[in-house]
Design a protein around this motif. Sequence first.
Motif, PDB file in Angstrom:
ATOM      1  N   VAL A 114      36.896  55.061  37.745  1.00 14.65           N
ATOM      2  CA  VAL A 114      37.430  53.724  38.005  1.00 14.65           C
ATOM      3  C   VAL A 114      36.267  52.747  38.072  1.00 14.65           C
ATOM      4  O   VAL A 114      35.279  52.987  38.774  1.00 14.65           O
ATOM      5  N   ARG A 115      36.393  51.642  37.346  1.00 14.58           N
ATOM      6  CA  ARG A 115      35.387  50.591  37.375  1.00 14.58           C
ATOM      7  C   ARG A 115      36.041  49.309  37.884  1.00 14.58           C
ATOM      8  O   ARG A 115      37.231  49.087  37.651  1.00 14.58           O
ATOM      9  N   GLU A 116      35.248  48.488  38.563  1.00  7.69           N
ATOM     10  CA  GLU A 116      35.819  47.316  39.224  1.00  7.69           C
ATOM     11  C   GLU A 116      35.511  46.039  38.451  1.00  7.69           C
ATOM     12  O   GLU A 116      34.402  45.836  37.951  1.00  7.69           O
ATOM     13  N   LEU A 117      36.529  45.186  38.371  1.00  4.79           N
ATOM     14  CA  LEU A 117      36.446  43.916  37.664  1.00  4.79           C
ATOM     15  C   LEU A 117      35.920  42.821  38.583  1.00  4.79           C
ATOM     16  O   LEU A 117      36.145  42.855  39.794  1.00  4.79           O
ATOM     17  N   SER A 118      35.268  41.823  37.999  1.00  3.83           N
ATOM     18  CA  SER A 118      34.816  40.666  38.772  1.00  3.83           C
ATOM     19  C   SER A 118      35.207  39.387  38.051  1.00  3.83           C
ATOM     20  O   SER A 118      35.247  39.325  36.816  1.00  3.83           O
ATOM     21  N   ASP A 119      35.491  38.366  38.829  1.00  5.80           N
ATOM     22  CA  ASP A 119      35.955  37.084  38.294  1.00  5.80           C
ATOM     23  C   ASP A 119      34.909  36.463  37.370  1.00  5.80           C
ATOM     24  O   ASP A 119      33.724  36.409  37.690  1.00  5.80           O
ATOM     25  N   GLY A 120      35.369  36.010  36.194  1.00  8.23           N
ATOM     26  CA  GLY A 120      34.493  35.335  35.266  1.00  8.23           C
ATOM     27  C   GLY A 120      33.662  36.234  34.391  1.00  8.23           C
ATOM     28  O   GLY A 120      32.910  35.743  33.535  1.00  8.23           O
ATOM     29  N   LEU A 130      36.814  40.393  26.218  1.00  8.07           N
ATOM     30  CA  LEU A 130      37.902  39.985  27.099  1.00  8.07           C
ATOM     31  C   LEU A 130      37.325  39.348  28.354  1.00  8.07           C
ATOM     32  O   LEU A 130      36.549  39.978  29.080  1.00  8.07           O
ATOM     33  N   ARG A 131      37.673  38.088  28.590  1.00  6.11           N
ATOM     34  CA  ARG A 131      37.249  37.409  29.813  1.00  6.11           C
ATOM     35  C   ARG A 131      38.193  37.786  30.943  1.00  6.11           C
ATOM     36  O   ARG A 131      39.410  37.878  30.762  1.00  6.11           O
ATOM     37  N   VAL A 132      37.624  37.986  32.122  1.00  3.88           N
ATOM     38  CA  VAL A 132      38.389  38.346  33.311  1.00  3.88           C
ATOM     39  C   VAL A 132      38.476  37.137  34.226  1.00  3.88           C
ATOM     40  O   VAL A 132      37.450  36.553  34.589  1.00  3.88           O
ATOM     41  N   ASP A 133      39.693  36.741  34.595  1.00 11.17           N
ATOM     42  CA  ASP A 133      39.885  35.676  35.576  1.00 11.17           C
ATOM     43  C   ASP A 133      40.685  36.221  36.747  1.00 11.17           C
ATOM     44  O   ASP A 133      41.803  36.734  36.566  1.00 11.17           O
ATOM     45  N   HIS A 134      40.126  36.108  37.936  1.00  9.49           N
ATOM     46  CA  HIS A 134      40.812  36.533  39.154  1.00  9.49           C
ATOM     47  C   HIS A 134      41.897  35.513  39.475  1.00  9.49           C
ATOM     48  O   HIS A 134      41.619  34.321  39.628  1.00  9.49           O
ATOM     49  N   THR A 135      43.143  35.963  39.572  1.00 10.29           N
ATOM     50  CA  THR A 135      44.281  35.071  39.802  1.00 10.29           C
ATOM     51  C   THR A 135      45.131  35.570  40.974  1.00 10.29           C
ATOM     52  O   THR A 135      46.272  35.979  40.799  1.00 10.29           O
ATOM     53  N   PRO A 136      44.580  35.556  42.184  1.00  8.61           N
ATOM     54  CA  PRO A 136      45.356  36.049  43.329  1.00  8.61           C
ATOM     55  C   PRO A 136      46.609  35.228  43.553  1.00  8.61           C
ATOM     56  O   PRO A 136      46.693  34.062  43.175  1.00  8.61           O
ATOM     57  N   GLY A 137      47.581  35.873  44.167  1.00  7.11           N
ATOM     58  CA  GLY A 137      48.859  35.219  44.452  1.00  7.11           C
ATOM     59  C   GLY A 137      49.979  36.234  44.437  1.00  7.11           C
ATOM     60  O   GLY A 137      50.691  36.423  45.421  1.00  7.11           O
ATOM     61  N   HIS A 138      50.127  36.925  43.319  1.00  8.83           N
ATOM     62  CA  HIS A 138      51.097  38.028  43.262  1.00  8.83           C
ATOM     63  C   HIS A 138      50.574  39.206  44.079  1.00  8.83           C
ATOM     64  O   HIS A 138      51.301  39.821  44.852  1.00  8.83           O
ATOM     65  N   THR A 139      49.303  39.520  43.881  1.00  9.30           N
ATOM     66  CA  THR A 139      48.560  40.442  44.752  1.00  9.30           C
ATOM     67  C   THR A 139      47.183  39.822  44.986  1.00  9.30           C
ATOM     68  O   THR A 139      46.786  38.891  44.294  1.00  9.30           O
ATOM     69  N   GLY A 141      44.404  41.153  44.246  1.00 10.27           N
ATOM     70  CA  GLY A 141      43.501  41.505  43.160  1.00 10.27           C
ATOM     71  C   GLY A 141      44.052  41.266  41.771  1.00 10.27           C
ATOM     72  O   GLY A 141      43.544  41.849  40.797  1.00 10.27           O
ATOM     73  N   SER A 142      45.055  40.426  41.640  1.00  8.81           N
ATOM     74  CA  SER A 142      45.592  40.133  40.308  1.00  8.81           C
ATOM     75  C   SER A 142      44.536  39.468  39.431  1.00  8.81           C
ATOM     76  O   SER A 142      43.763  38.625  39.900  1.00  8.81           O
ATOM     77  N   VAL A 143      44.536  39.846  38.152  1.00  9.95           N
ATOM     78  CA  VAL A 143      43.657  39.219  37.164  1.00  9.95           C
ATOM     79  C   VAL A 143      44.445  38.968  35.889  1.00  9.95           C
ATOM     80  O   VAL A 143      45.504  39.570  35.660  1.00  9.95           O
ATOM     81  N   VAL A 144      43.917  38.078  35.057  1.00 12.19           N
ATOM     82  CA  VAL A 144      44.395  37.940  33.687  1.00 12.19           C
ATOM     83  C   VAL A 144      43.213  38.172  32.761  1.00 12.19           C
ATOM     84  O   VAL A 144      42.065  37.872  33.097  1.00 12.19           O
ATOM     85  N   PHE A 145      43.505  38.760  31.599  1.00 16.95           N
ATOM     86  CA  PHE A 145      42.495  39.028  30.581  1.00 16.95           C
ATOM     87  C   PHE A 145      42.753  38.113  29.390  1.00 16.95           C
ATOM     88  O   PHE A 145      43.897  37.959  28.957  1.00 16.95           O
ATOM     89  N   THR A 146      41.699  37.534  28.838  1.00 15.37           N
ATOM     90  CA  THR A 146      41.841  36.610  27.720  1.00 15.37           C
ATOM     91  C   THR A 146      40.890  36.988  26.599  1.00 15.37           C
ATOM     92  O   THR A 146      39.707  37.262  26.846  1.00 15.37           O
ATOM     93  N   THR A 147      41.410  37.014  25.386  1.00  8.95           N
ATOM     94  CA  THR A 147      40.586  37.262  24.216  1.00  8.95           C
ATOM     95  C   THR A 147      41.036  36.341  23.091  1.00  8.95           C
ATOM     96  O   THR A 147      42.225  36.045  22.969  1.00  8.95           O
TER      97      THR A 147
END
Length: 229
Positions: A114-120, A130-139, A141-147
Motif C-alpha cells: 500500500v502506498r499513500e497519496l498526497s495532495d497535489g 495523474l494529478r492527485v487532489d485531496h477532496t475531503p467531504g465524503h470521507t 481521505g477522498s481524492v480525485v485523479f485527473t489526467t
Amino acid sequence: MLVAGFPAGSFQTNCYVVAAAAGEACVVVDPGQDAVEPLEELLAEHRLTPVAVLLTHGHFDHTYSVAPVCDGHDIPAWIHPEDREMLADPMKGISAEAAAFFGGRMELREPREVRELSDGSALDIAGLTLRVDHTPGHTRGSVVFTTPTEEGIEVILAGDTLFAGSIGRTDLPGGDHAQMMASLHDKLLTRDDSAVVLPGHGPTTTVGRERASNPFLQGLDLPTTGRGL
C-alpha cells in the motif's frame, strides 16, 4: 487514451481501467464488490496489464476487491492516508445502521503493498500522468485523479465527490458537509467546462453540465473561473 469501466456489485460502484492505449499497461480505479471477474474480462478484452490500483476513498464498496486484484497481479494500491485504516476495518466508514446489517463486523485486509497519496502530487504510472487532489467531504481521505487526453481535455476520476446531478453524501463517519462544499468549490469548479467527470456511481458527465444543472452546486461557483480562460 483508453478508459473503460463497469458497475460492480450490489452498490453498482464504477470500476475503471485507464491506459494510454489498448495492449498497454493500465491503472485500475476502485475495484469494488464482485469486481475481480469482470475486471479480468475487461483486461483481457483490451489486452491490458495492470500496474497499480488507485482508490478514490476508503469505503468498502470501492475497495472490496482491492486485495485480490493487487495481490493477484503483484501491484500496489494507492490511497490517501486519512482513509487507509478502512482497508482493513471497513466498519469505520459506515453508519451504525449499516454496521448492524453486516452483524457489526466485516473482515477485509490490506493488499501486500500500500502506498499513500498526497495532495497535489503527480503519479507517473502506465504511461499516464495523474494529478492527485485531496477532496475531503465524503470521507476525510477522498481524492480525485485527473489526467489529460491528447486533445488537452481533462478526465477526472471523481469517486463519490461529484456525480451527475448530485454529490457524495456527507452523513457517514468522516463526512463533513462544509469540507465537501469547499472541495467542490476549490478543486472541481475551477476546471474547464469541457472536463469529463467519471463518477463513482452513475453516468459520466462534465463539469460544465454540473455547473449549469446540478442543484447542489448552484450558488457555489466562482464567477470568473472554470470557463476555459
